[in-house]
Write a protein that holds these residues in place. Structure first.
Motif, PDB file in Angstrom:
ATOM      1  N   VAL A  23       0.927  -1.164  -0.064  1.00  0.00           N
ATOM      2  CA  VAL A  23       0.077   0.068  -0.014  1.00  0.00           C
ATOM      3  C   VAL A  23       0.978   1.209  -0.043  1.00  0.00           C
ATOM      4  O   VAL A  23       2.184   1.263   0.408  1.00  0.00           O
ATOM      5  CB  VAL A  23      -0.884   0.103   1.131  1.00  0.00           C
ATOM      6  N   ILE A  24       0.362   2.506  -0.316  1.00  0.00           N
ATOM      7  CA  ILE A  24       0.870   3.679  -0.060  1.00  0.00           C
ATOM      8  C   ILE A  24      -0.066   4.440   0.769  1.00  0.00           C
ATOM      9  O   ILE A  24      -1.247   4.409   0.518  1.00  0.00           O
ATOM     10  CB  ILE A  24       1.137   4.460  -1.521  1.00  0.00           C
ATOM     11  N   VAL A  25       0.792   4.962   2.034  1.00  0.00           N
ATOM     12  CA  VAL A  25      -0.060   5.578   2.850  1.00  0.00           C
ATOM     13  C   VAL A  25       0.437   6.906   2.774  1.00  0.00           C
ATOM     14  O   VAL A  25       1.495   7.367   2.457  1.00  0.00           O
ATOM     15  CB  VAL A  25       0.199   5.007   4.284  1.00  0.00           C
ATOM     16  N   ALA A  26      -0.626   7.853   3.171  1.00  0.00           N
ATOM     17  CA  ALA A  26      -0.294   9.423   3.564  1.00  0.00           C
ATOM     18  C   ALA A  26      -0.068   9.251   5.189  1.00  0.00           C
ATOM     19  O   ALA A  26      -0.835   9.035   5.848  1.00  0.00           O
ATOM     20  CB  ALA A  26      -1.529  10.074   3.381  1.00  0.00           C
ATOM     21  N   ASP A  27       1.153   9.833   5.531  1.00  0.00           N
ATOM     22  CA  ASP A  27       1.342  10.036   6.886  1.00  0.00           C
ATOM     23  C   ASP A  27       1.296  11.466   7.577  1.00  0.00           C
ATOM     24  O   ASP A  27       1.844  12.305   6.863  1.00  0.00           O
ATOM     25  CB  ASP A  27       2.915   9.580   6.956  1.00  0.00           C
ATOM     26  N   LEU A  28       0.339  11.799   8.157  1.00  0.00           N
ATOM     27  CA  LEU A  28      -0.048  12.918   8.647  1.00  0.00           C
ATOM     28  C   LEU A  28       0.845  13.672   9.445  1.00  0.00           C
ATOM     29  O   LEU A  28       1.195  14.830   9.479  1.00  0.00           O
ATOM     30  CB  LEU A  28      -1.351  13.263   9.312  1.00  0.00           C
ATOM     31  N   TYR A  29       1.766  12.910  10.334  1.00  0.00           N
ATOM     32  CA  TYR A  29       3.137  13.572  11.087  1.00  0.00           C
ATOM     33  C   TYR A  29       4.155  13.899   9.956  1.00  0.00           C
ATOM     34  O   TYR A  29       4.729  15.049  10.120  1.00  0.00           O
ATOM     35  CB  TYR A  29       3.483  12.436  11.984  1.00  0.00           C
ATOM     36  N   ARG A  30       4.571  13.093   9.320  1.00  0.00           N
ATOM     37  CA  ARG A  30       5.394  13.408   8.217  1.00  0.00           C
ATOM     38  C   ARG A  30       5.131  14.321   6.973  1.00  0.00           C
ATOM     39  O   ARG A  30       5.961  14.745   6.286  1.00  0.00           O
ATOM     40  CB  ARG A  30       6.253  11.873   7.759  1.00  0.00           C
TER      41      ARG A  30
END
Length: 217
Positions: free
Chosen positions: A28-35
Motif C-alpha cells: 500500500v501507499i499511505v499518507a502520513d500526517l506526521y511526516r
C-alpha cells in the motif's frame, strides 16, 4: 486550512509505485500526517486503528487494476500517465477520505484487526460509497466502505468486505471470497459489535482453509 494543504509539496512518485509493485499483494501507499508525506509499505506495518494519522491512499490491487486500463488507453506512456493520475487523485480525495475515516464505526476497525490475525492483508484503498436504499430514490442512501484483502499464504485468494460505515444502522455487511478472480463463496453478515465481527472473521478463515484443502491438494 485543510489536511490536503499539508501535502502540497508531497508527491506520489514513479519509485513509490514501483516499490508497490515489488511488494506485491498487501502493498500500500499511505499518507502520513506526521511526516506530511507519502510512503510505500506493507499493510502489516500499519495498525488498523491508525487511520487518523496514517491512511491508505493506494494499494497493490489498485495498481494492477489501473495499469491494465492505462496500458489499453496510453500504450507505452501508461506508467507515466498512471503516476500523475494517482498523485492527483490522492490529493484531490484526501479531505473527503479523512471525513469518511472519522465517521467509520468501531466494528469496521475491529473486523480489520480480526482478519489480520488470520493473515489477511489490506491490499487496496478502502472505497467509500453511498448505497441507494430504494431504486429510483436519489436521497435514500447509506454510506458504505469496501475493504479488499489478500491472503498472505496464497495471494490469489482475496476477501472483500462491504460494511455500513455506521454499524448502528443495523444494516448487513457483505463478505465475499474469490480465487484468481473467480467467486468461491460469500454471505451477508450482521456485525453489530466486535464479537459478531470476530465470529465472521473466523468463518472467513474456515472458508479459505476449506477451499485450499479442496483445490491445493
Amino acid at each position: 486550512m485543510t489536511i490536503s494543504d499539508w501535502f502540497t509539496h508531497a508527491r506520489i512518485t514513479s519509485g513509490m509505485l514501483r516499490t508497490l509493485d515489488r511488494i506485491g499483494p498487501g502493498g500500500v501507499i499511505v499518507a502520513d500526517l506526521y511526516r506530511r508525506d507519502y510512503r510505500a509499505t506493507h499493510s502489516q506495518a500499519i495498525a488498523p486503528d491508525q487511520g487518523r494519522t496514517q491512511f491508505i491512499v493506494y494499494g497493490h490491487h489498485d495498481l494492477t487494476h489501473d495499469l491494465r486500463a492505462f496500458r489499453w488507453d496510453y500504450g507505452h506512456r501508461a506508467w507515466e500517465e498512471l503516476v500523475a493520475a494517482v498523485d492527483c487523485t490522492a490529493i484531490d480525495c484526501m479531505d473527503d477520505q479523512l471525513d469518511d475515516i472519522t465517521a467509520t464505526g468501531y466494528v469496521v476497525t475491529r473486523m480489520r484487526q480480526h482478519l489480520r490475525r488470520y493473515h489477511l492483508d489490506l491490499t487496496a484503498v478502502p472505497r467509500y460509497r453511498d448505497k441507494r436504499l430504494r431504486p429510483g430514490s436519489p436521497t435514500a442512501t447509506r454510506r458504505t466502505v469496501t475493504d479488499r484483502y489478500a491472503y498472505r499464504a496464497a495471494p490469489s485468494i482475496t476477501v472483500t468486505v462491504t460494511s455500513p460505515v455506521d454499524e448502528k444502522t443495523g444494516a448487513y455487511s457483505l463478505i465475499t471470497i474469490s480465487d484468481r478472480g473467480r467467486h468461491v463463496t460469500g454471505w451477508p453478515a450482521r456485525m453489530a459489535n466486535q464479537f459478531t465481527a470476530a465470529r465472521h472473521a473466523h468463518r472467513v478463515n474456515e472458508a479459505i482453509q476449506a477451499h485450499l484443502a479442496r483445490t491445493r491438494t
